[in-house]
Design an enzyme around this catalytic site. Structure first.
Site, PDB file in Angstrom:
ATOM      1  CB  THR A 415      49.658  15.231  23.844  1.00 44.77           C
ATOM      2  OG1 THR A 415      49.586  16.075  22.589  1.00 44.77           O
ATOM      3  CG2 THR A 415      48.379  14.925  24.506  1.00 44.77           C
ATOM      4  CB  SER A 480      45.766  10.035  18.004  1.00 39.21           C
ATOM      5  OG  SER A 480      45.598  10.216  16.530  1.00 39.21           O
TER       6      SER A 480
HETATM    7  N1  GLY Z   1      47.235  16.667  18.719  1.00 34.32           N
HETATM    8  C1  GLY Z   1      47.319  15.357  19.097  1.00 34.32           C
HETATM    9  C2  GLY Z   1      45.982  14.638  19.125  1.00 34.32           C
HETATM   10  O1  GLY Z   1      45.011  15.374  19.334  1.00 34.32           O
HETATM   11  O2  GLY Z   1      45.950  13.673  19.060  1.00 34.32           O
END
Ligand code: GLY
Length: 593
Positions: A415, A480
């Site tokens: 991310t 998250s």
């Molecule tokens: N894939 C990480 C999140 O959406 O928290």
């Protein structure tokens, strides 16, 4: 020699989780201060970061995870573009130079504070499950959950990407610059090539086996069976071509044209682990405007993203529970402060596991979870002196019967986060992802496809009780991601967010408390060691004073784990000046004028 290194990496690739932890730990010294210098402004920003000082500016600022991406955003802002314009340019470059973390094949959440109206608007560009997906998507024939990487690598985990639609939607609402021109930097870099950063080279080395599974991906990241070298010039003409199509035609080819067809072919044709996505799934994809989740914290208001993200609710709950306690008097080196923060986080994570999911598909007690009375009651549980022996979900006010089982889905720390403010007073906070490092490892037309669907619970039920975050057709997996804007009397004072899987929540909370309660400037707040507690074990950042707190936290009753905690916080504070911070654990910078 490079070939030998690759063979060694492949030979060493035995335990997937250990390898992922290693990926998480890609050396801070290989990705931090001074690692990537592309211009005098970036050199200055890297030097400020290394010295623990924020970058200062008056008119605009961008903080992003890679200097080339930050520079693309800076150019747009310098020329009078808005934060939404700059976001498009930053995202387009991130998809090239930091492809392991975010890109066109992924999804994102965006918060926007409007400079004119002061309103906060949130956009949900989260991926959706295909219409043919069932709650048993990640189970074997006997209903047993699949191993994590057996689910991730291939087409099964790929959700319908939302990022291209989100870029367009933000530009349509708030852009001033010509859409097509926003892709210029990314197209040039993709065509002429860019220098591979230490972090990208390191991540490719750690993931070589999985990257080599699919031909297109292998040929890009491991051409001639070689690992990428730091500083080598990498070109991505397929990505340049995709960007040109987006620049000229908008997202239409992506959702209803040739690119859509190629995405579906890659997903359904993924050898060993095909997915069920169809062209109809892409054609019906829509960005959703959602109500922001805002919670009062002392004299401030902290606003974030609501479901399907758990970010706004958990950050809000944690801060709400901490409000009665004088963290400022304790300071950052006091284990009592971390007991409070850690146990508030555990309580919020217990609620997250039971109640938080895509509210379009399951009832979520959004108001109940952040109601003052409820949060105050949860906060009373923190009154003791020691770690809570046990933590369970609470009973927020909820107009539905509480019939959900707890869920603790696996999320890994890939991310990227982008923080922006422009000369018009607009503020933008966007966390963007393809989930795991390199997502599903499937590559189409120069970009990677996400594995976001593994953010759903692999278990659909526990002892006959359904899990709120189970897979359903068209549903968005719980996230998250916690893009956040902090305001005082409606005026923004801070914009912040981070990558880090479910630890994102802890990284964002730490940065907010460090800035607001401990009065650190935004760079000091970002750089402060990470201490995170989600499910009971206190994670302490290796190589920092946080690790020295292990004994004191153990004495309070915690199990502790000293480990790398590679946050990637990008933050800007607003006051007499704009001040930008970028996480020294990664390659990002803040640039402003
Ligand atoms: N894939 C990480 C999140 O959406 O928290």
């Amino acid at each position: 020699m490079k070939y030998l290194v690759l063979l060694t990496v492949l030979a060493l690739w035995a335990a997937p989780l250990a390898a992922q932890q290693a990926a998480d730990a890609v050396a801070p010294e290989g990705s931090g201060a001074g690692a990537v210098v592309t211009s005098p402004a970036v050199a200055e920003a890297q030097a400020a970061k290394a010295a623990g000082k924020p970058v200062e500016a008056q008119d605009w600022m961008v903080s992003a995870a890679n200097p080339l991406a930050a520079e693309a955003g800076a150019r747009v802002l310098r020329e009078g573009g808005t934060a939404a314009d700059a976001m498009v340019a930053v995202q387009a470059v991130l998809g090239l130079v930091e492809p392991q973390s975010s890109g066109l094949g992924g999804g994102a959440f965006l918060l926007w504070q409007d400079g004119e109206t002061g309103e906060i608007i949130t956009l949900d560009g989260r991926e959706t499950a295909p219409l043919a997906a069932t709650p048993r998507l990640f189970q074997d024939e006997d209903g047993k959950p699949l191993q994590f990487y057996d689910a991730v690598v291939g087409g099964r985990s790929v959700g319908v990407p939302g990022t291209p639609a989100l870029m367009k939607s933000a530009h349509e609402r708030w852009g001033r610059a010509d859409w097509a021109g926003l892709f210029d930097d990314a197209i040039r870099l993709a065509e002429d090539g860019f220098e591979v950063s230490p972090r990208l080279a390191g991540m490719v080395a750690l993931d070589a086996l999985r990257l080599s599974r699919f031909k297109v991906t292998r040929e890009y990241f491991l051409s001639d069976n070689s690992l990428l070298e730091v500083g080598e010039v990498l070109r991505n003409p397929a990505y340049a071509d995709t960007l040109r199509r987006l620049a000229e035609e908008g997202p239409a080819p992506f959702y209803t044209g040739e690119i859509a067809r190629d995405i579906v072919a890659a997903v359904r044709g993924a050898e060993g682990n095909p997915g069920v996505m169809s062209e109809a799934d892409l054609a019906i994809y829509r960005v959703k405007e959602r109500a922001p989740v805002c919670v009062a914290y002392r004299v401030w208001e902290v606003c974030g993203m609501g479901p399907p993200s758990s970010g706004g609710l958990t950050v809000g709950q944690i801060l709400g529970m901490l409000e009665p306690y004088d963290l400022a008097a304790m300071g950052p080196r006091d284990p009592r402060a971390w007991r409070l923060i850690g146990d508030a986080s555990r309580l919020a994570f217990a609620d997250r596991g039971r109640y938080m999911a895509d509210a379009d598909f399951v009832p979520v007690p959004v108001k109940g979870l952040i109601a003052k009375d409820y949060v105050a009651k949860r906060s009373e549980l923190l009154r003791g002196d020691d770690a809570l022996p046990e933590v369970a979900p609470g009973r927020p006010e909820f107009d539905h019967a509480l019939h959900f089982a707890d869920d603790r889905s696996i999320e890994f720390p890939s991310t990227s986060h982008i923080s922006l403010t422009d000369r018009y007073g607009n503020v933008l906070s966007m966390t963007t992802t393809i989930e795991n490092a390199f997502g599903s490892r499937l590559m189409v037309r120069g970009f990677l496809l996400n594995n976001e669907l593994t953010d759903f619970s692999f278990r659909s039920h526990e002892e006959g009780v359904p899990v709120a975050n189970r897979v359903a057709p068209g549903k968005r997996p719980r996230s998250s991601m916690a893009p956040t804007i902090v305001r005082r009397d409606g005026v923004p004072v801070m914009v912040v967010g981070s990558p880090g899987g479910s630890r994102i929540i802890g990284y964002v909370v730490k940065t907010i408390i460090a800035h607001l309660d401990w009065k650190m400037d935004v760079q000091q707040a970002v750089s402060l060691p990470n201490l995170v507690n989600r499910f009971g074990v206190f994670d302490l950042e290796a190589g920092t004073w946080a690790a020295d707190m292990a004994g004191e936290l153990e004495a309070l009753g915690y199990e502790v784990a000293v480990r790398p905690l590679i946050s990637g916080v990008q933050a800007i504070s607003m006051g007499d000046a704009l001040r930008g911070g970028a996480d020294p654990r990664r390659e990002g910078v803040a640039l402003g004028e």
